[in-house]
Design an enzyme around this catalytic site. Sequence first.
Site: not given
Lengths: 137, 393
Positions: B83, B213, B340
């Site tokens: 990430c 989330c 993301h």
Amino acid sequence: MGFEKFGRKSFAAITKTARFVDLLAEGKIEGTVCKDCGVKFFPPRADCAKCFSKNMDWFVMPEKGKLETFTTAYYAPLGFEADPPYTMGVVDFGNGLKLFARVAKEIKLEEVKVGMDVAIRPVKYDNGQLSFEVTKA
Amino acid sequence: MKEVAVIGVGQTSFVRGYEGSIRELAFDAFREAMQDAGITQKDVDASVFCSAPEYDKQRSPAGVLAEYLGLIPQPTLYVETVCSSSSSGLKVAYGLIKSGLHDVIVVLGFQKMSEISSAESQERMGRGSDIQWEAPFGTMMPAYYALYAQAYMAKHGLTHDDLMNVRIKSSTYGVINDRAVYRKPIKPGDFKQGDPEAKMAGPVAWPLRVGDCCANADGSSCIILANAEKAKTLSKKPVWVLGIGAASEAVNMAARPDFTRGLSVGYTAAGQAYKMAGITAKDVKVAEVHDCFTIAEIMAYEGLGFAPPGEGKQLIREKATYKEGKIPVNVDGGLLSKGHPIGATGGSQIRTIVLQLRGETGPMQVAGEPDIGLVHNIGGVGLYGNVTIFGRD
């Protein structure tokens, strides 16, 4: 070979620490300890990064510790779809020794608390896979 | 220390189901960054591509994407720290420029997550952790961060309402960010336990709920870096890289020292970056932090020194991290609202800070002409951490 038997589903088949699974089959949960400098490892390691020794012995993990933290998964990754909800947590035995595992289904969710006294035990699943889990102390 | 500057930034909208391949996805952010910098491929000496593997089928994507972007025969390479891949890419490019090897480098982060299912994606992310000793239990990212949340909440009195308020802040800016995947407003009622209409309330990995989330997304980001000489000739508004910090941590949860103190890499990387930049947390005017989960934003406040350990909740309770607050954080919606797309995320955070320092973020702009901004980008469950500090002339 042999390590494919570890856990609900293993992602590795060959490791120098595969004896861990044989020990589970014998009802033992063991880590490794460096014969040269005495450092203990859990999960087990075949190599000591502190003194570069490859001279390892097995030692029996403590039976009782405290549940440092936990979570209950309501969704699962691919390959674990049949399992939710399941609880996983970290057990702290003191002296830097900790362990990550599932918490036994027999413990009710509302009974699981941070800091509670817990024990660990080997577990064999219906499909023959071998693992270890957190239980009541 | 004004030796390496950002001279161009670009980002696609982050979406579910991008209608194109990874090379076309990469091109969209690249095109915007090149037009922003006002340069052509002849001005670029090298490229760095960043993503997490196994979401698309392309192995060794750097050469393939470099060709599609018109960046051959210049050297190219691939950088991966899950990430945090694209902020790691920025660090690599910074080193290549500072060493004098290259003058201008394109850093491109991309991820097309929609090629696989959500369950497959959870499995991929889980395998970004310890596949030998943890993945066999059925681990996934929300569960890992939930371990931190559980211990932290038990010790520091952080509540579900605090976590909810992190998401509500995020949605305030997601609504006004046209590049975000989640643009609907979120209200407290959306988190009401037991209400089937409350879309944010369902448990994912307790104590984290749906609303805690971030979402998977497809997207790309592009940052163009130049040395001081090129930056001064090519750019009217260079934004300087003032400080870089990076750290790593044990992968297995059994080797993590303290779940109540947040991610160690956040503290370590922040300390390095502040020292290199010669500033302290108080000098930061606007920040982008890695809020893959609501708890991660609270932990980031503390790792970065915006709040003392255990007191991160006060910042959200006092609305100190809103645009008008004393330290605005993720006022573009963060990962929670933007989505993301793993390899693109760091570059998106950097783009936001660069635009903030240039005064070009429109409705998201922090008042007072911010002069120093910070990017906090985490890989895995704090397996990797990068903190990068930027400043303007």
